[in-house]
Design an enzyme around this catalytic site. Structure first.
Site, PDB file in Angstrom:
ATOM      1  N   TYR A   1       0.854  -1.191   0.000  1.00 40.20           N
ATOM      2  CA  TYR A   1       0.000   0.000   0.000  1.00 40.20           C
ATOM      3  C   TYR A   1       0.888   1.238   0.000  1.00 40.20           C
ATOM      4  CZ  TYR A   1      -3.787  -3.255   1.215  1.00 40.20           C
ATOM      5  OH  TYR A   1      -4.694  -4.289   1.221  1.00 40.20           O
TER       6      TYR A   1
ATOM      7  N   PHE B   1     -13.294  -4.550   0.836  1.00 39.51           N
ATOM      8  CA  PHE B   1     -14.316  -3.795   0.106  1.00 39.51           C
ATOM      9  C   PHE B   1     -15.659  -3.914   0.829  1.00 39.51           C
ATOM     10  CE2 PHE B   1     -16.019  -2.701  -4.406  1.00 39.51           C
ATOM     11  CZ  PHE B   1     -15.910  -1.355  -4.111  1.00 39.51           C
ATOM     12  N   PRO B   2     -15.663  -3.763   2.162  1.00 38.93           N
ATOM     13  CA  PRO B   2     -16.874  -4.090   2.928  1.00 38.93           C
ATOM     14  C   PRO B   2     -18.030  -3.107   2.768  1.00 38.93           C
ATOM     15  CG  PRO B   2     -15.209  -3.173   4.371  1.00 38.93           C
ATOM     16  CD  PRO B   2     -14.558  -3.364   3.038  1.00 38.93           C
TER      17      PRO B   2
ATOM     18  N   GLY C   1     -23.158  -1.238  -4.033  1.00 41.61           N
ATOM     19  CA  GLY C   1     -23.593  -1.350  -5.412  1.00 41.61           C
ATOM     20  C   GLY C   1     -24.982  -0.798  -5.640  1.00 41.61           C
TER      21      GLY C   1
HETATM   22  N1  NAP Z   1      -6.631  -8.531   0.554  1.00 39.45           N
HETATM   23  C1  NAP Z   1      -6.814  -7.792  -0.501  1.00 39.45           C
HETATM   24  O1  NAP Z   1      -6.532  -8.222  -1.627  1.00 39.45           O
HETATM   25  C2  NAP Z   1      -7.386  -6.422  -0.346  1.00 39.45           C
HETATM   26  C3  NAP Z   1      -7.803  -5.692  -1.466  1.00 39.45           C
HETATM   27  C4  NAP Z   1      -8.329  -4.420  -1.258  1.00 39.45           C
HETATM   28  C5  NAP Z   1      -8.430  -3.899   0.027  1.00 39.45           C
HETATM   29  N2  NAP Z   1      -8.001  -4.625   1.087  1.00 39.45           N
HETATM   30  C6  NAP Z   1      -8.108  -4.113   2.474  1.00 39.45           C
HETATM   31  O2  NAP Z   1      -9.475  -3.882   2.737  1.00 39.45           O
HETATM   32  C7  NAP Z   1      -9.654  -2.544   3.202  1.00 39.45           C
HETATM   33  C8  NAP Z   1     -11.010  -2.064   2.770  1.00 39.45           C
HETATM   34  O3  NAP Z   1     -11.160  -2.231   1.381  1.00 39.45           O
HETATM   35  P1  NAP Z   1     -11.428  -1.018   0.388  1.00 39.45           P
HETATM   36  O4  NAP Z   1     -10.727   0.193   0.915  1.00 39.45           O
HETATM   37  O5  NAP Z   1     -11.136  -1.493  -0.960  1.00 39.45           O
HETATM   38  O6  NAP Z   1     -12.971  -0.888   0.446  1.00 39.45           O
HETATM   39  P2  NAP Z   1     -14.039  -0.170   1.408  1.00 39.45           P
HETATM   40  O7  NAP Z   1     -13.457   0.041   2.753  1.00 39.45           O
HETATM   41  O8  NAP Z   1     -15.286  -0.967   1.319  1.00 39.45           O
HETATM   42  O9  NAP Z   1     -14.323   1.169   0.656  1.00 39.45           O
HETATM   43  C9  NAP Z   1     -13.404   2.170   0.520  1.00 39.45           C
HETATM   44  C10 NAP Z   1     -14.021   3.257  -0.356  1.00 39.45           C
HETATM   45  O10 NAP Z   1     -15.283   3.641   0.171  1.00 39.45           O
HETATM   46  C11 NAP Z   1     -15.247   5.004   0.577  1.00 39.45           C
HETATM   47  N3  NAP Z   1     -15.915   5.071   1.875  1.00 39.45           N
HETATM   48  C12 NAP Z   1     -15.485   4.573   3.052  1.00 39.45           C
HETATM   49  N4  NAP Z   1     -16.394   4.818   4.012  1.00 39.45           N
HETATM   50  C13 NAP Z   1     -17.412   5.484   3.422  1.00 39.45           C
HETATM   51  C14 NAP Z   1     -18.642   6.020   3.883  1.00 39.45           C
HETATM   52  N5  NAP Z   1     -19.017   5.912   5.158  1.00 39.45           N
HETATM   53  N6  NAP Z   1     -19.457   6.639   2.993  1.00 39.45           N
HETATM   54  C15 NAP Z   1     -19.100   6.749   1.697  1.00 39.45           C
HETATM   55  N7  NAP Z   1     -17.941   6.280   1.191  1.00 39.45           N
HETATM   56  C16 NAP Z   1     -17.104   5.641   2.060  1.00 39.45           C
HETATM   57  C17 NAP Z   1     -13.809   5.411   0.612  1.00 39.45           C
HETATM   58  O11 NAP Z   1     -13.626   6.737   0.204  1.00 39.45           O
HETATM   59  P3  NAP Z   1     -13.137   7.887   1.256  1.00 39.45           P
HETATM   60  O12 NAP Z   1     -11.694   7.661   1.509  1.00 39.45           O
HETATM   61  O13 NAP Z   1     -13.434   9.133   0.516  1.00 39.45           O
HETATM   62  O14 NAP Z   1     -13.975   7.716   2.478  1.00 39.45           O
HETATM   63  C18 NAP Z   1     -13.173   4.465  -0.406  1.00 39.45           C
HETATM   64  O15 NAP Z   1     -13.258   5.022  -1.693  1.00 39.45           O
HETATM   65  C19 NAP Z   1      -8.472  -1.794   2.602  1.00 39.45           C
HETATM   66  O16 NAP Z   1      -8.193  -0.611   3.302  1.00 39.45           O
HETATM   67  C20 NAP Z   1      -7.382  -2.815   2.739  1.00 39.45           C
HETATM   68  O17 NAP Z   1      -6.856  -2.798   4.048  1.00 39.45           O
HETATM   69  C21 NAP Z   1      -7.485  -5.880   0.914  1.00 39.45           C
END
Ligand code: NAP
Length: 326
Positions: free
Chosen positions: A105, A250-251, A255
């Protein structure tokens, strides 16, 4: 929004490490964070219940993912490094004691920011990192699982995170050009050397997970999973049956379920909650081994996400969302 205190959740008994926090922040000389009571309107991650990773690392189930505190394409520094530090500190103030990151990252940026913001760490903070994907540019991820490379990355994560041992080290991807026995064998050696406490996997099938468990003791699996994407449902069911932590990445993705008039929209209106909060509440209710790690670079979104920890869905609402997401 209807709220109640959740009882501790998780199939594994909790012992050894303090997990309790009150509300509002103070850093003591020992680096322990307690939370003041001036912030009672803001629910904390404590409300999400507890899961003991590997049986000996109790964490509040609602964690934080530190991928978003990097530059565009998860490449380079964030546009607002001070803001990223604030988000990390606020997360811990709000009872988050499980933070997910990776060497890739930034690369390195996320781990460096975690150390800058939070070291010396609170005693109960569990930092989970990963290696196994190299970066050759923005949004480019290449699996590399060669033992010498993984060893280097463990050593460098220890250095960047200012740790003597990594509590949870996850193989980011199984490298198709390296025998998984070699990759995991190196992690087992690092574990025996005391540099890794527990081993986790990421983006694996049930067969891969079951095979990996014949090589090393696997305590967690991190796959993409959310209300609108249940492709890893079988992995979740396996993890639940075996008492492994399931870390959905991506919790908050909801969608088209969140469209105006859609199933999320109506339940969100009933609770005075946002679709993101409903998505997290649904995950937390879905399984006691579920450890969501919503990522954000915004303190406002962080506080919103943490507040989902005590949002309780009725049985009918849970069932409606469950059905709508299929
Ligand atoms: N193992 C793997 O292959 C893998 C892959 C991807 C991610 N991950 C891990 O999983 C974590 C979470 O995944 P992710 O970051 O892809 O997805 P996520 O947490 O589901 O979503 C992140 C996105 O949603 C937005 N967001 C967050 N909270 C929000 C809210 N309350 N209202 C509106 N938008 C919101 C964020 O933008 P803002 O910053 O503008 O809030 C960002 O664009 C990552 O940080 C990482 O640690 C692991």
């Amino acid at each position: 929004m209807p709220r109640r205190q959740r009882p501790p959740a998780g199939p594994v008994p909790i012992s050894g490490r303090s997990v309790g926090r009150q509300a509002g922040p103070t850093r003591t000389d020992e680096g322990t964070i307690t939370v003041s009571t001036t912030d009672t309107a803001q629910p904390t991650a404590t409300d999400s219940g507890i899961f003991a990773i590997g049986g000996d690392l109790p964490v509040h189930r609602l964690g934080y993912g530190a991928m978003q505190i990097t530059g565009p394409g998860v490449w380079g520094p964030p546009s607002d490094p001070d803001g990223a530090v604030q988000v990390l500190r606020r997360a811990v103030e709000l009872g988050v004691n499980f933070i997910d990151t990776a060497d890739s990252y930034g690369p390195y940026v996320s781990e460096e920011l975690i150390a800058k913001a939070l070291h010396p760490y609170p005693e109960d903070l569990v930092i989970a990192t990963k290696a196994g994907l190299v970066r050759t540019g923005p949004s480019i991820w290449v699996p590399v699982g060669r033992p010498a490379y993984l060893r280097q990355e463990v050593e460098m994560s220890l250095r960047r995170l200012k740790l003597e041992r990594i509590d949870l080290f996850q193989l980011h991807r199984i490298d198709p050009s390296t025998p998984v026995e070699d990759s995991l064998g190196e992690l087992r050696a690092l574990q025996q050397e005391g540099k890794i406490r527990h081993i986790g996997l990421s983006e694996v099938t049930v067969d891969q997970l079951a095979h990996a468990r014949t090589i090393v003791d696997v305590v967690s699996v991190q796959n993409r999973y959310n209300l609108a994407d249940r492709a890893s449902e079988d992995v979740l069911v396996y993890a639940e049956r075996e008492g492994l932590g399931f870390i959905p990445w991506f919790p908050v993705a909801t969608g088209k379920l969140a469209r105006p008039g859609g199933p999320l929209d109506s339940v969100a209106t009933a609770h005075g909650a946002t679709p993101a909060q409903l998505a997290l509440a649904w995950l937390l209710r879905r399984s006691p081994v579920m450890l969501p790690i919503p990522g954000t670079k915004s303190v406002t979104h962080l506080e919103e996400n943490v507040a989902a920890a005590d949002l309780i869905l009725t049985d009918d609402e849970f069932a409606a969302l469950e059905a709508a997401g299929r």
